[in-house]
Write a protein that holds these residues in place. Structure first.
Motif, mmCIF file in Angstrom:
data_model
loop_
_atom_site.group_PDB
_atom_site.id
_atom_site.type_symbol
_atom_site.label_atom_id
_atom_site.label_comp_id
_atom_site.label_asym_id
_atom_site.label_seq_id
_atom_site.Cartn_x
_atom_site.Cartn_y
_atom_site.Cartn_z
ATOM 1 N N ARG A 8 116.523 105.406 102.705
ATOM 2 C CA ARG A 8 115.209 104.873 102.336
ATOM 3 C C ARG A 8 114.465 104.579 103.620
ATOM 4 N NH1 ARG A 8 114.498 100.038 100.570
ATOM 5 N NH2 ARG A 8 116.559 99.240 101.139
ATOM 6 N N SER A 9 113.153 104.621 103.568
ATOM 7 C CA SER A 9 112.411 104.227 104.764
ATOM 8 C C SER A 9 111.267 103.329 104.337
ATOM 9 C CB SER A 9 111.884 105.453 105.497
ATOM 10 O OG SER A 9 110.966 106.126 104.664
ATOM 11 N N SER A 10 110.846 102.503 105.271
ATOM 12 C CA SER A 10 109.753 101.585 104.991
ATOM 13 C C SER A 10 109.073 101.291 106.318
ATOM 14 C CB SER A 10 110.339 100.331 104.323
ATOM 15 O OG SER A 10 109.565 99.212 104.603
ATOM 16 N N GLY A 11 107.984 102.009 106.578
ATOM 17 C CA GLY A 11 107.233 101.822 107.817
ATOM 18 C C GLY A 11 108.086 102.076 109.055
ATOM 19 N N LEU A 45 111.020 101.016 109.602
ATOM 20 C CA LEU A 45 112.441 100.793 109.311
ATOM 21 C C LEU A 45 113.018 101.967 108.530
ATOM 22 C CD1 LEU A 45 112.386 97.089 108.054
ATOM 23 C CD2 LEU A 45 113.555 97.927 110.101
ATOM 24 N N LEU A 46 114.264 102.307 108.886
ATOM 25 C CA LEU A 46 115.013 103.286 108.087
ATOM 26 C C LEU A 46 116.273 102.591 107.571
ATOM 27 C CD1 LEU A 46 115.036 106.519 110.307
ATOM 28 C CD2 LEU A 46 113.734 106.145 108.203
ATOM 29 N N PHE A 47 116.626 102.884 106.333
ATOM 30 C CA PHE A 47 117.845 102.306 105.762
ATOM 31 C C PHE A 47 118.803 103.428 105.347
ATOM 32 C CE2 PHE A 47 114.393 99.323 104.801
ATOM 33 C CZ PHE A 47 114.890 98.151 105.367
ATOM 34 N N PRO A 48 119.531 103.982 106.298
ATOM 35 C CA PRO A 48 120.536 104.972 105.894
ATOM 36 C C PRO A 48 121.749 104.269 105.311
ATOM 37 C CG PRO A 48 120.371 104.827 108.309
ATOM 38 C CD PRO A 48 119.525 103.727 107.740
ATOM 39 N N GLN A 49 122.191 104.736 104.157
ATOM 40 C CA GLN A 49 123.452 104.222 103.607
ATOM 41 C C GLN A 49 124.532 105.201 104.007
ATOM 42 O OE1 GLN A 49 123.004 103.721 99.364
ATOM 43 N NE2 GLN A 49 122.573 101.544 99.613
ATOM 44 N N LEU A 50 125.565 104.663 104.640
ATOM 45 C CA LEU A 50 126.658 105.519 105.095
ATOM 46 C C LEU A 50 127.859 105.299 104.196
ATOM 47 C CD1 LEU A 50 127.273 107.352 107.710
ATOM 48 C CD2 LEU A 50 128.696 105.410 108.413
ATOM 49 N N ARG A 51 128.513 106.385 103.829
ATOM 50 C CA ARG A 51 129.799 106.253 103.126
ATOM 51 C C ARG A 51 130.850 106.900 104.004
ATOM 52 N NH1 ARG A 51 132.319 110.370 101.046
ATOM 53 N NH2 ARG A 51 131.226 112.330 101.295
ATOM 54 N N ASP A 52 132.041 106.330 104.004
ATOM 55 C CA ASP A 52 133.093 106.915 104.856
ATOM 56 C C ASP A 52 134.408 107.086 104.100
ATOM 57 O OD1 ASP A 52 134.141 104.383 104.635
ATOM 58 O OD2 ASP A 52 134.417 104.081 106.795
ATOM 59 N N THR A 61 135.984 104.798 102.586
ATOM 60 C CA THR A 61 136.534 103.463 102.304
ATOM 61 C C THR A 61 135.484 102.573 101.670
ATOM 62 O OG1 THR A 61 135.915 102.335 104.366
ATOM 63 C CG2 THR A 61 137.918 103.688 104.420
ATOM 64 N N GLY A 62 134.226 102.983 101.740
ATOM 65 C CA GLY A 62 133.171 102.157 101.185
ATOM 66 C C GLY A 62 131.812 102.717 101.541
ATOM 67 N N ILE A 63 130.789 101.957 101.177
ATOM 68 C CA ILE A 63 129.417 102.347 101.493
ATOM 69 C C ILE A 63 128.773 101.151 102.179
ATOM 70 C CG2 ILE A 63 127.170 103.004 100.520
ATOM 71 C CD1 ILE A 63 128.675 104.253 98.163
ATOM 72 N N VAL A 64 128.052 101.384 103.266
ATOM 73 C CA VAL A 64 127.401 100.273 103.946
ATOM 74 C C VAL A 64 125.956 100.639 104.218
ATOM 75 C CG1 VAL A 64 128.027 100.956 106.326
ATOM 76 C CG2 VAL A 64 127.612 98.549 105.799
ATOM 77 N N GLN A 65 125.104 99.652 104.064
ATOM 78 C CA GLN A 65 123.698 99.887 104.412
ATOM 79 C C GLN A 65 123.504 99.646 105.904
ATOM 80 O OE1 GLN A 65 120.345 99.610 102.028
ATOM 81 N NE2 GLN A 65 119.574 97.820 103.112
ATOM 82 N N CYS A 66 122.829 100.590 106.562
ATOM 83 C CA CYS A 66 122.509 100.444 107.972
ATOM 84 C C CYS A 66 120.994 100.266 108.085
ATOM 85 C CB CYS A 66 122.942 101.678 108.748
ATOM 86 S SG CYS A 66 124.679 102.092 108.473
ATOM 87 N N VAL A 67 120.583 99.608 109.161
ATOM 88 C CA VAL A 67 119.155 99.379 109.378
ATOM 89 C C VAL A 67 118.793 99.899 110.753
ATOM 90 C CG1 VAL A 67 117.306 97.674 109.333
ATOM 91 C CG2 VAL A 67 119.395 97.264 108.021
ATOM 92 N N ALA A 68 117.839 100.825 110.799
ATOM 93 C CA ALA A 68 117.370 101.332 112.101
ATOM 94 C C ALA A 68 115.922 100.897 112.291
ATOM 95 C CB ALA A 68 117.494 102.849 112.139
ATOM 96 N N PHE A 69 115.691 100.089 113.355
ATOM 97 C CA PHE A 69 114.350 99.647 113.735
ATOM 98 C C PHE A 69 113.768 100.689 114.673
ATOM 99 C CE2 PHE A 69 115.421 95.224 112.671
ATOM 100 C CZ PHE A 69 114.195 94.757 112.229
ATOM 101 N N LYS A 70 112.567 101.113 114.408
ATOM 102 C CA LYS A 70 111.980 102.144 115.268
ATOM 103 C C LYS A 70 111.953 101.685 116.726
ATOM 104 C CE LYS A 70 108.502 105.616 115.334
ATOM 105 N NZ LYS A 70 107.292 106.206 114.807
ATOM 106 N N LYS A 71 111.661 100.400 116.950
ATOM 107 C CA LYS A 71 111.511 99.934 118.324
ATOM 108 C C LYS A 71 112.856 99.798 119.058
ATOM 109 C CE LYS A 71 110.976 94.909 117.270
ATOM 110 N NZ LYS A 71 112.271 94.560 116.878
#
Ligand code: 4AD
Ligand code: MG
Length: 437
Positions: free
Chosen positions: A27-30, A32-39, A41-51
């Motif tokens: 998902r993205s929002s301005g 911010l990007l919210f990639p959800q990673l699965r490996d 063993t589980g799924i985790v939400q990651c947050v990437a700040f453009k700056k």
């Protein structure tokens, strides 16, 4: 840099870690990007700040398709609102493959489509949860038997004889002249290993050429089959109820998250506690006949028949635990069953019926010990005597009362998960019209 897995994030709060996996969702929002990673063993939400990251990395992440393979590096942040309780603040990432057009999207797909893509479907959250419950069931069954003194002695898959009737055998060409069949059950061999070890079990695939297309039949399924020397039908029922109670406890302990994903009513699993009701076939028939008298069942069930799925469901609805129905008419059971000494029409067999309409998940009983009786049965069932000579040896050399049972892993998994169909309980199901992928 620490490399870890999503299920171990709690050990790395506020640390930088690297996770290796696949993109589950983005998902993205301005800014911010919210990639959800699965490996796995589980799924985790990651947050990437453009700056916080390079422009190059931002562009790379922004355009990733579902199931792209990538590693993500970032700081682990505990966050109660996050699913799983953690988020990753992305500082770096490496894309191994950017995927376009992954066939399974979050929208609804039909079952046939999903089954055709089973090799990919098993990555999705629900399938993943079911297969993890399966793993726990397998391990719980093994641990239970191992700790109880059973010796694992696996049995052959190519067999020269039928164990469970000749109507659903898969025949294979075995070097031209000899006929072989894919095993329907390891039982006959288990009887030999039980005479060698006292208590033994086999755990492997079983094959039935089931022409029926039902929600609980596979043509290839897995069965755990314990066998005990110096044991009776009652001993079998004791082990069945203990084994199932143990499995339920382990599933509840280890798979709480998965049961949530599956929206399983866990109270139903908490009530799987030994002892279970033991009901004679005769009394189960009365339950069905009373149901007919009350207008709850259309046809009147007649003594002597085998129960169909609706009959099993009606019987088990009368109880809140699994119910063990024993002493069936010998005519509907396999050739090797011992007869009841008080009523020769009855076989000392038991079926364990799971609640909630799941029906028979265990079949077993006490084995016939008389050489003469078995010789007659083999003839009456038109079985080739020469292929059973070794089996008959077990009645010549140290014959003792002995008993055992088989539990189907897929039916048990469907029940524990509360799901409709056994096809989702094995990674690659084999059914009447399904041999792929
Ligand atoms: O009742 P069944 O046919 O019993 C036997 O094979 C015995 N020889 C076992 C033994 O005493 N060692 O099968 C046992 C269990 C069933 O209760 C069911 O759970 C499962 O195996 N099963 C199937 N599961 C999925 N698809 C099928 N076609 C199955 N047939 C049996
Ligand atoms: Mg059966």
């Amino acid at each position: 840099m620490t490399t870890t897995t999503i299920n171990k994030l709690s050990f790395h709060v506020d640390e930088q870690v690297t996770l290796k996996g696949w993109l589950y969702n983005l998902r993205s929002s301005g800014k911010l990007l919210f990639p959800q990673l699965r490996d796995g063993t589980g799924i985790v939400q990651c947050v990437a700040f453009k700056k916080n990251i390079s422009e190059e990395l931002w562009d790379k992440l922004k355009n990733l398709g579902q199931e792209s393979s990538l590693t993500i590096t970032g700081k682990v942040r505990a966050d109660e609102r996050a699913p799983g309780g953690f988020e990753i603040d992305v500082t770096d990432a490496e894309v191994l493959q950017n995927v376009e057009g992954y066939p399974i999207t979050p929208k609804e797909h039909g079952t046939e489509f999903l089954m055709d893509n089973r090799h990919l479907w098993i990555r999705s959250r629900r399938q993943h949860a079911i297969l993890k419950v399966r793993h726990t069931i397998v391990r719980a069954a093994r641990n239970f038997l191992d700790d109880d003194g059973f010796i694992l002695a696996d049995t052959p898959i190519f067999t020269p004889n039928a164990c469970e009737g000749t109507t659903n055998l898969f025949e294979v060409d075995y070097f031209g002249d000899a006929k072989a069949y894919l095993t329907q059950s390891g039982q006959l061999y288990n009887e030999a290993t039980a005479m060698a070890f006292g208590k033994s079990y086999a755990f492997g695939p079983a094959f039935r050429a089931e022409k029926s297309k039902t929600r609980r039949h596979l043509t290839e399924f897995w069965m755990v089959e314990p066998e005990m020397a110096y044991a009776t039908l009652d001993d079998v029922m004791d082990v069945c109820e203990k084994l199932l109670s143990h499995i339920a406890v382990r599933v509840l302990e280890e798979r709480g998250e998965e049961l949530k994903v599956l929206e399983r009513d866990v109270a139903r699993l908490e009530s799987i506690v030994a002892p279970f009701p033991r009901v004679r076939y005769d009394d189960a028939v009365k339950i069905l006949q009373d149901g007919h008298a009350k207008g709850e069942i259309e046809n009147r069930f007649e003594w002597g028949g085998d129960f169909g799925a609706p009959d099993e469901a009606y019987i088990s609805e009368q109880f809140d635990k699994p119910v063990m129905v024993h002493r069936y008419p010998a005519a509907v059971k396999a050739f090797y069953m011992k007869r009841d000494e008080h009523d020769d029409r009855l076989a000392l067999g038991v079926d364990v019926l799971a609640p909630e309409g799941y029906g028979e998940i265990i079949g077993g009983g006490e084995r016939a010990t008389s050489l003469e009786f078995l010789e007659e049965q083999i003839e009456a069932h038109n079985l080739p005597r020469e292929e059973f000579e070794w089996y008959l040896d077990l009645r010549k050399y140290g014959s003792v009362p002995h008993s055992g049972f088989g539990m189907g892993i897929e039916r048990c998994t469907a029940w524990m998960c509360g799901i409709e169909h056994v096809r989702e309980t094995i990674p690659f199901p084999r059914m009447l019209y399904r041999l792929k992928p």
